[in-house]
Each structure stands twice: as structure tokens, then as C-alpha cells.
Design an enzyme around this catalytic site. Structure first.
Site, PDB file in Angstrom:
ATOM      1  N   ILE A  93      92.803   6.775  47.190  1.00 59.50           N
ATOM      2  CA  ILE A  93      93.648   5.704  46.731  1.00 59.50           C
ATOM      3  C   ILE A  93      95.212   6.231  46.676  1.00 59.50           C
ATOM      4  O   ILE A  93      95.329   7.468  46.226  1.00 59.50           O
ATOM      5  CB  ILE A  93      93.252   5.048  45.431  1.00 59.50           C
ATOM      6  N   LEU A  94      96.224   5.551  47.248  1.00 60.84           N
ATOM      7  CA  LEU A  94      97.449   6.232  47.234  1.00 60.84           C
ATOM      8  C   LEU A  94      98.474   5.449  46.207  1.00 60.84           C
ATOM      9  O   LEU A  94      98.129   4.492  45.713  1.00 60.84           O
ATOM     10  CB  LEU A  94      97.926   5.690  48.644  1.00 60.84           C
ATOM     11  N   HIS A 110      88.999  -2.008  56.415  1.00 64.61           N
ATOM     12  CA  HIS A 110      88.000  -2.287  55.431  1.00 64.61           C
ATOM     13  C   HIS A 110      86.863  -2.717  56.054  1.00 64.61           C
ATOM     14  O   HIS A 110      86.864  -3.954  56.540  1.00 64.61           O
ATOM     15  CB  HIS A 110      88.485  -2.867  54.034  1.00 64.61           C
ATOM     16  N   ASP A 146      92.002  -2.181  48.578  1.00 63.37           N
ATOM     17  CA  ASP A 146      91.653  -3.168  49.449  1.00 63.37           C
ATOM     18  C   ASP A 146      92.021  -4.557  49.041  1.00 63.37           C
ATOM     19  O   ASP A 146      91.624  -5.415  49.001  1.00 63.37           O
ATOM     20  CB  ASP A 146      90.041  -2.967  49.318  1.00 63.37           C
ATOM     21  N   GLU A 175      85.300  -3.442  63.931  1.00 66.31           N
ATOM     22  CA  GLU A 175      86.469  -2.604  63.699  1.00 66.31           C
ATOM     23  C   GLU A 175      87.284  -2.088  64.771  1.00 66.31           C
ATOM     24  O   GLU A 175      88.510  -1.965  64.885  1.00 66.31           O
ATOM     25  CB  GLU A 175      85.973  -1.340  62.610  1.00 66.31           C
TER      26      GLU A 175
END
Ligand code: GAR
Length: 223
Positions: A93-94, A110, A146, A175
Site C-alpha cells: 500500500i502506498l 486488480h 483498490d 489483464e
């Protein structure tokens, strides 16, 4: 316009490979300046090296404070002249330390049709829930996991008996289609964010006809 792209990976890097292949064939107007991983053993790093792309590793164990890790990645990206960042299976996680310098220029893929099945093990979540349509989402990254505005989603069918592996493989193929497409839209300067809506200039509208359902609609409901 050619965008200077940095790609962050944690694992196998098949999305990175799809992006590399599309850049090479001239379908994405991007220059991949650097591939960075938080895992030294990530296969994605090998794929980058093989393609002659500079790589770097930032081990989160070396940065007990999350913000310090993010600052280091920003330093590496800036050093490589990166303007846009694509997260491709990057499992961290940023924080604002990362997102502020690259505000509005970080995208992620995602493996689910967000907002359904956010978080870890999305493929398993979908298989165990028994969804009929699974899929994947390219979205802008904000501080919630997300969560940011959605650029494109691709749906794939899910069948009784699917497990995380079989469904995940079907999703992954999708994807590899939608991430390069989204990046090319960005490179072409066609993507605009208005609140939660992402507008892609000149993009078509899917489903002019019946909506795609799984199982398929039968007569007379298919008209
Ligand atoms: C992909 O399925 C990607 O959508 C997922 O990790 C996989 C990476 O595969 N990302 C997430 O779950 C992020 N929340 P790859 O390394 O082969 O591209």
C-alpha cells in the site's frame, strides 16, 4: 507523445511482460525507464533485465517506516526520469509520500471487477463466492486500497468448478489485454478524471446491444 513509465512489481511480472511486449511492437507509446521490486527474487526483475530495462530493488525490511520506503522508491523513479507509474502485481500500500509526488499518475491492475472483491486473493474470493462474471480492473491509485477511479474493466466468465487457479488464469489473460490498452490511452493523452469518472476521449461504448451475461440469455430474453 511518449510517456516515461516506471513499473513496480512484486512477483511473476506477467503484466509487466505484456506491457514490455506491447511497447516493443509499438502499440504503447511508452519508454519503460525502470522496473522496481520490493522482492529481490521477483521474476519480474528478470523479465526486465532480459528486455534491457534498468531495474532496482527496494527491500521493505530495510525501511521499517513505510514512508521511508516510499520516499526511496520515489527517489529511484525520479532518478530514472519517470512521469507515470504502473503497479503490476505490486503488493504494497502506498502512502502520500509516494502518491503526492506522482499525484494522478499512478495506475494499478486488480484481478476483480471492483468494487467487488478488493484486497488480497481476489481470484479466490470470486471463485468461492460463485460469481458468474469475474474480471479485472485498471484504476488510478489513491490512498485507499483498490479504490481509485476506474479506467477500464474486463469481464470473463466464471464456471461452477472454477477455483482460484482456473479462474485466475482466465482473468490474467484479460489483464494482459486491458492494462496495455489503458496505458496507451494514457500515453495518447486521452484519459481525464472527473471525480470518480474516468473519461477516455474517443473510446467506444460497449454493449450497444444486449448486455453480456453468463450463462448466455436464451430466446426470447436475448433480444
Ligand atoms: C495480477 O493478477 C494482478 O492483478 C494482481 O497480482 C497479479 C500479478 O501478476 N494484483 C493484485 O492483486 C493487486 N491488488 P503478474 O506479476 O504476473 O503481473
Amino acid at each position: 507523445m511518449t510517456i516515461a513509465l516506471g513499473v513496480l512489481v512484486s512477483g511473476s511480472g506477467s503484466n509487466l511482460q505484456a506491457i514490455i511486449d506491447r511497447v516493443r511492437e509499438g502499440s504503447i507509446d511508452a519508454d519503460i525507464r525502470i522496473v522496481i521490486s520490493n522482492k529481490p527474487e521477483a521474476l519480474g526483475l528478470d523479465r526486465a533485465r532480459e528486455a534491457g530495462i534498468p531495474t532496482a530493488c527496494a527491500l521493505h525490511a530495510d525501511f521499517p517506516v513505510r514512508e521511508d520506503f516510499d520516499r526511496e522508491v520515489v527517489r529511484l523513479l525520479r532518478g530514472a526520469g519517470v512521469e507515470w507509474v504502473a503497479l503490476a502485481g505490486f503488493m504494497r500500500i502506498l502512502t502520500p509520500e509516494f502518491l503526492t509526488p506522482f499525484a494522478g499518475r499512478v495506475v494499478n491492475i486488480h484481478p476483480a471487477l471492483l468494487p467487488a472483491c478488493a484486497g488480497l486473493h481476489a481470484q479466490r474470493q470470486q471463485a468461492e463466492h460463485g460469481v458468474r462474471l469475474a474480471g479485472c480492473t485498471v484504476h488510478f491509485v489513491d490512498e485507499e486500497m483498490d479504490h481509485g477511479p476506474i479506467v477500464i474493466q474486463g469481464a470473463v466468465p466464471a464456471f461452477p468448478g472454477d477455483d482460484a487457479e482456473s479462474l485466475g488464469a482466465r482473468i490474467l489473460e484479460m489483464e494482459h489485454r486491458i492494462y496495455p490498452q489503458a496505458l496507451q490511452w494514457i500515453a495518447q493523452g486521452r484519459v481525464r478524471v472527473e471525480g470518480r469518472q474516468v473519461l477516455v476521449d474517443g473510446a467506444g461504448r460497449a454493449c450497444g446491444g444486449p448486455f453480456w451475461t453468463n450463462p448466455p440469455l436464451e430466446s426470447p430474453f436475448d433480444r
